[in-house]
Scaffold this active site. Structure first.
Site, PDB file in Angstrom:
ATOM      1  CE  LYS A 379      -3.817  -2.125   2.541  1.00 23.86           C
ATOM      2  NZ  LYS A 379      -4.858  -2.004   1.512  1.00 23.86           N
ATOM      3  NE  ARG A 455     -10.725  -9.898  -2.743  1.00 24.25           N
ATOM      4  CZ  ARG A 455     -10.999  -8.959  -3.642  1.00 24.25           C
ATOM      5  NH1 ARG A 455     -11.246  -9.292  -4.894  1.00 24.25           N
ATOM      6  NH2 ARG A 455     -11.037  -7.688  -3.296  1.00 24.25           N
TER       7      ARG A 455
END
Length: 596
Positions: A379, A455
Site C-alpha cells: 500500500k 477474501r
C-alpha cells in the site's frame, strides 16, 4: 558520517529480518557477522530470538518474536469511564427534582409538517413553534409561567432533528435547567438512530454543564412520536456513546478526569430496556476499542486470548486453531496470507448456545486482518496504510456481537462466530503475485494482487462455517475501497443471492440506524475471476471490483443462504478519527429477530 551511520543501521535492521540479499548489495561475506552484531545491538532486549539457517552454505539471520516486547503493557481496551447510574423512574417530569431535565420535542406528522413548511415558504416570517395543548412542553411551560414560550420565540426554536433550546429555571422550579431537543417529524423517521442522537446530546450537554443529576422524559414504545420498539434502550446507547472517551494511550492525568454526572433517571422509561441498552453498548464499545487499538497491541495471538476470555466470561464455547491445525485442515487460502508475518495466525471459533430447544443456527464471520501492509503489492501513496489497523473491523463487529448476544441470551437460536485472524506482511516467506493457493475445498486460486487478501482468509472461513450445518451465514469485512467510492463513508454495501436473508438484514439495519444498501450480485461479472492456470483469480478488473469481490466469496458457499457486508466505509469516523463499532447493533437485532 551521520548519513552513513543511518544507512548502516537501516541495513543492519533489514539484514536481521532476512530482507536483504547482502551479496547483491556488494557486501562481502565477512561483513555479515558485523551487520548481524550491529542489528542485535540495535534490537530491544528480549524482542528477537536469532535463528540460523543454511542455503548453499550461506548463513542467514531470521527474526522471530518472543512473548515479551516493549509494548506488551499497552492496553487493548479503553479504561472504563465511571458512568452514571441509570435508572427508570415513574416521577412526573414537571415535578422531578435535579439539575437538568431533557425533553424530546416531536414535530408534526410528516404530512402536516410538509403542509406547514409549504405555508411558511409562502409567508415572509416563520411561524413560531407552538407546543400542542396538553403536551409535556405545554404543561412545564405553564408551570414556569410561560418561560419556555419566551425561550422558544427568542431562539426561534423549531423541533427539527438535532435542534436545541435551553434555559435556566426560576429558583422555585424543582429543576435548575431544562433542555428542549428537536426529534424531527414524528413517525417512521424518528427511529432508533434519532433516539441515540438524543441520548448522546444528553451526555455531552450534561458534561459541559458539569451536572450531577439529570433526567430524561423518555418516549414510550408505541407512541405516535417514534417508530423505535425499544426507545429506552436506544437512548441508553446514545447516552453511553456520549460518555465514551478513548484516552488509553495518553499519559496525561488531566485527560483521564472522570465526569461529575452521578445519575440519569429515565422518566417513564423501561428498566429492562435500559439494561438491554447497556449490554448492547458493551458489545459496541468492545468493537470500537479493538478497531482503534494499534496493530502492535491487537495481534492474532492477543485477539485469540481476548476471545478465550470473552468465552469464559459469557459461557460461550471456544476453539482456536494454531498454525499446525490450520495446515492440517488444508486452509491454504488463509495460510497463504498469514505465512509472511512474524505473528502466527489464529483461527477463532466461538459458539453461543441457548438453554432449551434450538430452532435456528446462524454463523457470523468477520475479516480479521490485524494489519494489512498490502503484501508485495504494498500500500503506497494515498492508501491509508497508517489506518490499516482497522482492517479487522469485521472481526471486531463479530466479537462485539458475541459479547452482546452472550449477555442478552436470546432463546431458540444458536450463533457461531468465526474469525480467521492474521496479518498481511512483506517478508521472504510471504505470498507473491502469481502464487497459486489451494483453499480447504480444493479450489485453486491465482494470486494476482496480494492486497486482495481479505477474501482469501474469508474463503476458508466460509467453507468451515458451511460444514457446521447452519441455516444462514453472514460475513462482514472491510473488503474494498471500491465500496467506499460507490456508497461513501456512511453506508455499508450488502450482497446476497438470498432475498429473505437480505430483507432480514435490511430491516435490522433500518431499526438500528446503521446504514446499509443492498448491491447487485451481477453473475456476468464472474467471468473476470476466471484464471487460465487455476480455478479462480483473487481479483477481477477495476470496474465493479466490490461486486467481483462478493462473487469471489460466493464461490466458497455451496447451498447455505449467505450475505456479505462490505463495511469499509462506516468502520471508521474520519472526522473524529476513531472507530464506530459499526455492525454490532445490526447483527444483534438480526439475531434477536430470528429468535423471536
Amino acid at each position: 558520517m551521520r548519513h552513513q551511520a543511518t544507512v548502516m543501521t537501516l541495513m543492519s535492521m533489514l539484514a536481521a529480518r532476512g530482507c536483504l540479499g547482502l551479496r547483491r548489495l556488494g557486501f562481502a561475506r565477512a561483513a555479515w557477522p558485523v551487520l548481524a552484531h550491529g542489528a542485535a545491538r540495535a534490537a530491544p532486549a528480549g524482542a528477537f530470538a536469532a535463528q540460523r539457517s543454511f542455503r548453499g552454505g550461506q548463513t542467514r539471520q531470521m527474526a522471530t518474536i518472543e512473548s515479551t516486547e516493549l509494548d506488551v503493557d499497552l492496553p487493548m481496551f479503553a479504561d472504563s469511564t465511571p458512568s452514571p447510574e441509570l435508572s427508570a423512574s415513574s416521577a412526573a417530569p414537571a415535578q422531578w427534582e435535579g439539575d437538568i431535565l431533557f425533553v424530546p420535542v416531536f414535530d408534526a406528522a410528516p404530512e402536516a409538517a410538509a403542509e406547514t413548511k409549504a405555508e411558511e415558504e409562502d409567508a415572509e416570517d416563520v411561524t413560531p413553534y407552538q407546543p400542542p395543548e396538553g403536551s409535556l412542553v405545554a404543561t412545564i411551560d405553564a408551570n414556569l409561567g410561560g418561560l419556555l414560550s419566551t425561550v422558544i420565540a427568542e431562539a426561534e426554536f423549531q423541533p427539527k432533528a438535532g435542534s436545541t433550546a435551553w434555559t435556566r429555571c426560576p429558583s422555585d422550579s424543582p429543576f435548575t435547567k431544562i433542555v428542549l431537543y428537536g426529534m424531527g417529524p414524528a413517525g417512521e423517521k424518528c427511529n432508533g438512530e434519532a433516539l441515540q442522537a438524543f441520548g448522546k446530546h444528553v451526555a455531552t450537554f450534561s458534561k459541559s454543564e458539569k451536572a450531577q443529576k439529570v433526567a430524561i422524559a423518555t418516549p414510550v414504545a408505541g407512541d405516535e412520536g417514534t417508530s423505535s420498539t425499544t426507545p429506552s434502550a436506544d437512548v441508553t446507547m446514545g447516552l453511553l456513546n456520549g460518555f465514551y472517551s478513548d484516552i488509553r494511550y495518553k499519559s496525561s492525568k488531566a485527560a483521564k478526569k472522570a465526569p461529575k454526572l452521578q445519575s440519569v433517571e429515565f422518566l417513564g422509561g423501561d428498566a429492562e430496556q435500559i439494561q438491554q441498552g447497556e449490554t448492547l453498548w458493551g458489545g459496541v464499545q468492545l468493537a470500537r476499542d479493538l478497531v482503534s487499538a494499534p496493530a502492535n497491541v491487537v495481534t492474532p495471538t492477543t485477539m485469540a486470548g481476548m476471545a478465550e476470555k470473552l468465552a469464559s466470561d459469557l459461557g460461550l464455547e471456544c476453539e482456536i486453531f494454531d498454525k499446525d491445525e490450520i495446515l492440517a485442515r488444508k486452509m491454504g487460502a488463509y495460510y497463504g496470507v498469514a505465512k509472511g508475518a512474524v505473528h502466527p495466525p489464529k483461527f477463532i471459533h466461538l459458539c453461543y448456545k441457548p438453554e432449551g430447544e434450538v430452532t435456528k443456527k446462524v454463523c457470523i464471520i468477520g475479516k480479521g486482518l490485524t494489519f494489512d501492509s498490502g503484501g508485495y503489492n504494498l500500500k503506497v501513496g494515498a492508501s491509508m496504510i497508517e489506518l490499516m489497523k482497522f482492517d479487522m473491523g469485521g472481526s471486531a463487529a463479530t466479537f462485539g456481537a458475541a459479547k452482546a448476544i452472550g449477555g442478552l441470551k436470546p432463546q431458540n437460536i444458536e450463533v457461531h462466530f468465526i474469525v480467521a485472524a492474521c496479518e498481511n506482511m512483506v517478508s521472504d516467506t510471504a505470498m507473491r503475485p502469481g502464487d497459486i493457493l489451494t483453499a480447504s475445498n480444493g479450489k485453486t486460486i491465482e494470486v494476482i494482487n496480494t492486497d486482495a487478501e481479505g477474501r482469501l482468509t474469508l474463503a476458508d472461513a466460509l467453507i468451515f462455517a458451511e460444514k457446521l450445518g447452519v441455516d444462514r451465514i453472514v460475513d462482514l469485512a472491510t473488503l474494498t475501497g471500491a465500496c467506499i467510492i460507490a456508497l461513501g463513508n456512511d453506508y455499508a454495501g450488502m450482497w446476497s443471492p438470498d432475498d429473505e436473508l437480505a430483507s432480514e438484514l435490511e430491516a435490522a439495519s433500518k431499526l438500528t440506524g446503521e446504514k446499509m444498501w443492498r448491491m447487485p450480485l451481477v453473475s456476468e461479472y464472474g467471468a473476470e475471476l476466471k484464471s487460465k492456470i487455476a480455478d479462480l483469480k483473487n481479483v477481477g478488473g477495476r470496474a465493479g471490483s466490490s461486486i467481483t469481490a462478493a462473487l469471489f466469496l460466493k464461490e466458497f458457499v455451496k447451498k447455505t443462504p449467505w450475505a456479505h457486508i462490505d463495511m469499509a466505509g462506516p468502520v471508521w469516523d474520519n472526522k473524529a478519527s476513531t472507530a464506530t463499532g459499526y455492525g454490532v447493533k445490526t447483527l444483534v437485532k438480526w439475531v434477536e429477530g430470528l429468535a423471536a
